[in-house]
Design an enzyme around this catalytic site. Sequence first.
Site, mmCIF file in Angstrom:
data_model
loop_
_atom_site.group_PDB
_atom_site.id
_atom_site.type_symbol
_atom_site.label_atom_id
_atom_site.label_comp_id
_atom_site.label_asym_id
_atom_site.label_seq_id
_atom_site.Cartn_x
_atom_site.Cartn_y
_atom_site.Cartn_z
ATOM 1 N N SER A 7 -24.246 -58.375 -20.438
ATOM 2 C CA SER A 7 -23.811 -58.522 -21.917
ATOM 3 C C SER A 7 -22.106 -58.621 -21.565
ATOM 4 O O SER A 7 -21.619 -57.546 -21.499
ATOM 5 C CB SER A 7 -24.101 -57.581 -22.983
ATOM 6 O OG SER A 7 -23.113 -57.847 -23.856
ATOM 7 N N HIS A 30 -25.598 -62.944 -21.363
ATOM 8 C CA HIS A 30 -25.906 -62.517 -22.867
ATOM 9 C C HIS A 30 -24.280 -62.636 -23.512
ATOM 10 O O HIS A 30 -23.324 -61.848 -23.068
ATOM 11 C CB HIS A 30 -26.397 -61.090 -22.861
ATOM 12 C CG HIS A 30 -26.772 -60.704 -24.035
ATOM 13 N ND1 HIS A 30 -28.122 -61.202 -24.598
ATOM 14 C CD2 HIS A 30 -26.445 -59.787 -24.967
ATOM 15 C CE1 HIS A 30 -28.094 -60.400 -25.939
ATOM 16 N NE2 HIS A 30 -27.271 -59.791 -26.048
ATOM 17 N N ASP A 32 -22.528 -61.801 -27.084
ATOM 18 C CA ASP A 32 -22.794 -61.226 -28.341
ATOM 19 C C ASP A 32 -21.782 -61.605 -29.276
ATOM 20 O O ASP A 32 -20.642 -61.667 -29.206
ATOM 21 C CB ASP A 32 -22.458 -59.769 -28.152
ATOM 22 C CG ASP A 32 -23.730 -58.982 -27.476
ATOM 23 O OD1 ASP A 32 -24.832 -59.184 -27.880
ATOM 24 O OD2 ASP A 32 -23.493 -58.437 -26.236
ATOM 25 N N MET A 34 -20.684 -61.855 -33.323
ATOM 26 C CA MET A 34 -20.838 -60.769 -34.515
ATOM 27 C C MET A 34 -19.685 -61.322 -35.399
ATOM 28 O O MET A 34 -18.556 -61.844 -35.103
ATOM 29 C CB MET A 34 -20.127 -59.422 -33.830
ATOM 30 C CG MET A 34 -20.984 -58.831 -32.881
ATOM 31 S SD MET A 34 -20.690 -57.172 -32.589
ATOM 32 C CE MET A 34 -21.687 -56.881 -30.966
ATOM 33 N N HIS A 63 -26.561 -64.451 -28.591
ATOM 34 C CA HIS A 63 -27.198 -63.523 -29.581
ATOM 35 C C HIS A 63 -26.433 -63.321 -30.847
ATOM 36 O O HIS A 63 -25.344 -62.858 -30.905
ATOM 37 C CB HIS A 63 -27.217 -61.954 -28.797
ATOM 38 C CG HIS A 63 -27.879 -60.921 -29.697
ATOM 39 N ND1 HIS A 63 -27.492 -59.607 -29.272
ATOM 40 C CD2 HIS A 63 -28.510 -61.008 -30.967
ATOM 41 C CE1 HIS A 63 -28.300 -58.851 -30.125
ATOM 42 N NE2 HIS A 63 -28.480 -59.554 -31.282
ATOM 43 N N MET A 65 -25.151 -62.106 -34.097
ATOM 44 C CA MET A 65 -25.368 -60.863 -35.166
ATOM 45 C C MET A 65 -24.534 -61.269 -36.317
ATOM 46 O O MET A 65 -23.507 -60.952 -36.495
ATOM 47 C CB MET A 65 -24.945 -59.791 -34.341
ATOM 48 C CG MET A 65 -25.909 -59.158 -33.539
ATOM 49 S SD MET A 65 -25.347 -58.107 -32.324
ATOM 50 C CE MET A 65 -24.565 -59.107 -31.061
ATOM 51 N N MET A 136 -34.098 -55.059 -30.369
ATOM 52 C CA MET A 136 -33.098 -54.130 -30.167
ATOM 53 C C MET A 136 -33.537 -52.583 -30.056
ATOM 54 O O MET A 136 -33.976 -52.079 -30.550
ATOM 55 C CB MET A 136 -31.897 -54.269 -31.407
ATOM 56 C CG MET A 136 -31.466 -55.639 -31.582
ATOM 57 S SD MET A 136 -30.189 -56.251 -30.436
ATOM 58 C CE MET A 136 -29.133 -54.724 -30.268
ATOM 59 N N ASP A 174 -32.256 -55.079 -25.977
ATOM 60 C CA ASP A 174 -30.757 -55.021 -25.637
ATOM 61 C C ASP A 174 -30.440 -53.572 -26.252
ATOM 62 O O ASP A 174 -30.671 -53.270 -27.554
ATOM 63 C CB ASP A 174 -30.393 -56.124 -26.437
ATOM 64 C CG ASP A 174 -28.884 -56.504 -26.467
ATOM 65 O OD1 ASP A 174 -28.073 -55.675 -25.887
ATOM 66 O OD2 ASP A 174 -28.593 -57.152 -27.393
#
Length: 221
Positions: A7, A30, A32, A34, A63, A65, A136, A174
């Site tokens: 990540s 990966h 992330d 957000m 991913h 979020m 998660m 994760d």
Amino acid sequence: MIKIAPSILSADFCNLDAEIQRVSSADWLHLDVMDGAFVPNLSMGIPVVQAIRKHTGMFLDAHLMIEKPVRFIDDFARAGADLICVHLESDYPARIADALRAMEANGVKKAVALRPITSGRAVLPYIEQLDMVLVMTVEPGFGKQKFMEHQLDTIREVRAIIDKYHPECELEVDGGITPVTARWVAEAGATVLVAGSAIYGSDDTDAAIRALRTAAGSPAR
Ligand code: DX5
Ligand code: ZN
């Protein structure tokens, strides 16, 4: 064969190119994303995914979020994501189904993620069309948190559902993955391990990646 997905949330954002090369012995990258609403943090967005795509041929695992992710599926696909993962808690079920349809239309791999509060059974309406489920093992939002051991039950529950309805589906975990927890989650049925701090926190990222593979019972490549 276990896949390792570093990540880049734990990488040095001023040196992303070098930080990506530093984990080239891994399988996936990966990313992330957000929005400061679905999770109490902000990270990267579409332009950053686009920039990363220009610098690597690695498989990009996005991913999301973010709330109402259906709004941005086309953008992340066009930016170069290979797989897009939306949280089941991020919108109404009909809109999650719309997001999966948008992924299909864009030719990207389709995944859903579960916060620790969400039961593994929540994947049942979608399982046959999914390429991956993400369980998660921390509350999403930040790196370097402590692994939640009770999530091993959710991993086992999702493993059983995958085996029954769609055995080719990957099961990603994760949060808080280290060589110790990597072994637990692999035994519980995970096939893709995300790790931020355990890889980027090491001076020898190749060794850190190898340690996770070995712990998860996969031979070093
Ligand atoms: C947390 C992110 C994770 C995070 C993992 O919300 O989804 O991908 O970067 O970091 P570590 O491996 O440090 O727990
Ligand atoms: Zn993540």
